[in-house]
Design a protein around this motif. Structure first.
Motif, short mmCIF file in Angstrom:
data_model
loop_
_atom_site.label_atom_id
_atom_site.label_comp_id
_atom_site.label_asym_id
_atom_site.label_seq_id
_atom_site.Cartn_x
_atom_site.Cartn_y
_atom_site.Cartn_z
N PRO A 192 0.80 -1.23 0.00
CA PRO A 192 0.00 0.00 0.00
C PRO A 192 0.83 1.27 0.00
O PRO A 192 0.33 2.34 -0.32
CB PRO A 192 -0.82 -0.11 1.29
CG PRO A 192 -0.10 -1.08 2.14
CD PRO A 192 0.60 -2.02 1.21
N HIS A 197 -1.58 5.51 -6.55
CA HIS A 197 -3.01 5.68 -6.30
C HIS A 197 -3.67 6.05 -7.62
O HIS A 197 -3.54 7.17 -8.11
CB HIS A 197 -3.20 6.78 -5.26
CG HIS A 197 -4.55 6.80 -4.63
ND1 HIS A 197 -5.18 5.68 -4.14
CD2 HIS A 197 -5.41 7.83 -4.41
CE1 HIS A 197 -6.35 6.02 -3.62
NE2 HIS A 197 -6.52 7.32 -3.80
N ASP A 239 -9.75 4.87 -6.11
CA ASP A 239 -8.96 3.81 -6.73
C ASP A 239 -9.77 2.51 -6.65
O ASP A 239 -9.88 1.90 -5.58
CB ASP A 239 -7.62 3.65 -5.99
CG ASP A 239 -6.67 2.69 -6.69
OD1 ASP A 239 -7.15 1.69 -7.26
OD2 ASP A 239 -5.46 2.95 -6.68
N GLU A 241 -9.35 -0.52 -7.82
CA GLU A 241 -8.64 -1.76 -7.48
C GLU A 241 -8.34 -1.84 -5.99
O GLU A 241 -8.42 -2.90 -5.38
CB GLU A 241 -7.35 -1.89 -8.31
CG GLU A 241 -7.59 -2.08 -9.80
CD GLU A 241 -8.47 -3.30 -10.09
OE1 GLU A 241 -8.25 -4.36 -9.45
OE2 GLU A 241 -9.38 -3.18 -10.92
N GLN A 242 -7.97 -0.70 -5.39
CA GLN A 242 -7.72 -0.70 -3.95
C GLN A 242 -9.00 -1.03 -3.18
O GLN A 242 -8.97 -1.79 -2.19
CB GLN A 242 -7.20 0.67 -3.51
CG GLN A 242 -5.73 0.90 -3.78
CD GLN A 242 -5.21 2.14 -3.07
OE1 GLN A 242 -5.97 2.91 -2.50
NE2 GLN A 242 -3.91 2.35 -3.12
N GLN A 245 -9.83 -4.66 -3.39
CA GLN A 245 -8.97 -5.44 -2.50
C GLN A 245 -9.42 -5.28 -1.05
O GLN A 245 -9.44 -6.26 -0.28
CB GLN A 245 -7.52 -4.98 -2.64
CG GLN A 245 -6.52 -5.88 -1.92
CD GLN A 245 -6.50 -7.30 -2.48
OE1 GLN A 245 -6.27 -7.49 -3.66
NE2 GLN A 245 -6.78 -8.28 -1.62
N ALA A 246 -9.80 -4.07 -0.65
CA ALA A 246 -10.25 -3.84 0.73
C ALA A 246 -11.51 -4.63 1.04
O ALA A 246 -11.59 -5.33 2.07
CB ALA A 246 -10.49 -2.34 0.95
N LEU A 327 -4.42 -3.94 5.69
CA LEU A 327 -4.36 -3.37 4.34
C LEU A 327 -5.70 -2.75 3.95
O LEU A 327 -5.74 -1.69 3.32
CB LEU A 327 -3.95 -4.45 3.34
CG LEU A 327 -2.54 -5.03 3.53
CD1 LEU A 327 -2.27 -6.11 2.49
CD2 LEU A 327 -1.48 -3.95 3.43
N PHE A 331 -6.23 1.10 2.76
CA PHE A 331 -6.81 1.49 1.47
C PHE A 331 -8.02 2.41 1.65
O PHE A 331 -8.17 3.38 0.91
CB PHE A 331 -7.21 0.24 0.68
CG PHE A 331 -6.05 -0.55 0.14
CD1 PHE A 331 -4.90 0.07 -0.29
CD2 PHE A 331 -6.11 -1.94 0.07
CE1 PHE A 331 -3.82 -0.65 -0.79
CE2 PHE A 331 -5.04 -2.67 -0.42
CZ PHE A 331 -3.90 -2.03 -0.86
N GLN A 334 -7.04 5.88 2.68
CA GLN A 334 -6.52 6.65 1.56
C GLN A 334 -7.65 7.30 0.76
O GLN A 334 -7.42 8.18 -0.06
CB GLN A 334 -5.66 5.77 0.66
CG GLN A 334 -4.32 5.43 1.30
CD GLN A 334 -3.48 4.46 0.47
OE1 GLN A 334 -3.92 3.97 -0.56
NE2 GLN A 334 -2.27 4.19 0.94
N HIS A 335 -8.89 6.87 1.02
CA HIS A 335 -10.08 7.49 0.41
C HIS A 335 -10.79 8.38 1.43
O HIS A 335 -11.99 8.67 1.28
CB HIS A 335 -11.04 6.40 -0.10
CG HIS A 335 -10.51 5.67 -1.30
ND1 HIS A 335 -9.56 4.68 -1.21
CD2 HIS A 335 -10.80 5.79 -2.63
CE1 HIS A 335 -9.29 4.21 -2.43
NE2 HIS A 335 -10.03 4.87 -3.30
#
Length: 357
Positions: A192, A197, A239, A241-242, A245-246, A327, A331, A334-335
């Motif tokens: 990460p 990003h 993002d 893809e992030q 994944q989350a 993780l 993620f 980060q948003h």
């Protein structure tokens, strides 16, 4: 005494905690809500003074004295009540002077849910920042010598005598494979912080459907996945893809925790989306926010790790790496969002909150 009992009849049904005090400041009555809030029975509470309940009980004691002297009819305050050996209580307090000789003061306490939520989010953010620094430093400390260990094992393998090559190569391969496994772990720890990003328009239901298809492919029998979507939720910048994944990390953990129910055929996973209005995240007020719930009917998260599930390398499952939720939290943060969790046997609810435009 009978008049005191008569006065308390209606207090039994109140959702807020109520304490009646005598002229000496001792508790003579608590309602059931007070027993729940203070986590003590009425038998223990009655007869105690406020200073004996809280390490900073002088705050309430001062209000009691003012009410006793009829300096006010009632007064409201936000207080943090520090308990001995327990978590502090954030409460809205109302101290009322009563025209009653036996019980001249009434104190009402209501848990300040919003303040508790802000404190929890702030703690999560601080914890996440510490985690990031710890992970980054630890990963780099491991990464450098790891390459040397693997290289030395490869060189050693080349120097092995031919007559013992087969049996000794088994040992060098163990070193190389374990070094590769640790390298993979380090890469996951650093992922990460290294990946760019990639921002674009995100439809949260596309994210949920992608995760659902992956979970169904891995657990095709015994697991029912229900969808409860609010299709009016707008797209937002993020993002994709992030976020996939989350959500996948959370849902996959849930599916693995449901192993016994999957075998019984009654495992259930729910994806629910809603819009929240006027939400505060990390001390910032947002007009709208995504409210995504991932709910399972599994055994629940062990109580002793519920407060630490987003810490790195903490796992409630044997063989788990303890990185998935760390993780996921990174993620989502980060948003500008946060992941919360409430768990009890039969229901674990992970809640993802992300600001919307």
């Amino acid at each position: 005494m009978s008049s005191t009992l008569m006065a308390t009849d209606g207090l039994e049904l109140l959702a807020s905690a109520v304490l009646l005090l005598d002229p000496q400041g001792r508790i003579v009555y608590v309602n059931p809500a007070a027993e729940n809030l203070l986590e003590s029975s009425c038998k223990i509470l009655i007869g105690q003074k406020l200073e004996e309940l809280f390490s900073n009980g002088e705050l309430l004691a001062a209000l009691f004295q003012q009410a006793l002297a009829h300096q006010f009819d009632d007064v409201r305050q936000d207080l943090i009540l520090e308990r001995f050996g327990r978590e502090s209580l954030w409460v809205d307090s109302i101290t009322t002077a009563l025209d009653h000789a036996a019980t001249p003061v009434l104190i009402e306490l209501r848990e300040n849910v919003q303040q508790l939520k802000l404190e929890r989010e702030e703690r999560l953010m601080d914890q996440s920042q510490v985690n990031k620094e710890l992970i980054r430093n630890l990963a780099h400390e491991i990464k450098n010598p790891l390459g040397g260990i693997r290289g030395a094992a490869q060189l050693l393998e080349l120097e092995l005598p031919e007559r013992h090559l087969k049996e000794l190569r088994e040992y060098t391969q163990v070193i190389i494979k374990e070094a590769d496994r640790l390298q993979t772990l380090v890469d996951r720890l650093l992922a990460p912080h290294r990946l760019a990003h990639i921002v674009g328009d995100v439809n949260i239901h596309e994210v949920c459907e992608r995760v659902r298809s992956l979970i169904v492919a891995e657990f095709p029998v015994g697991l029912t996945i229900k969808r409860d979507y609010d299709l009016s939720i707008p797209q937002f910048r993020g993002d994709k893809e992030q976020l996939i994944q989350a959500v996948l990390n959370i849902a996959h953990n849930a599916a693995q925790a449901l192993s016994e129910r999957i075998q019984a055929g009654d495992a259930e996973l729910i994806f629910q989306t809603r819009v929240l209005r006027q939400v505060t995240l990390s001390k910032v007020r947002y007009r709208l926010a995504l409210d995504l719930h991932i709910i399972d009917n599994g055994p629940g998260i062990p109580v002793d790790i519920q407060e630490r599930i987003f810490y790195p390398l903490v796992s409630g499952r044997e063989g788990g790496s303890g990185l998935g939720l760390t993780l996921a939290q990174t993620f989502v943060q980060q948003h500008m969002g946060v992941i919360e969790c409430e768990s009890q046997p039969g229901c674990t609810d992970f809640r993802v909150l992300i600001p919307l435009p």
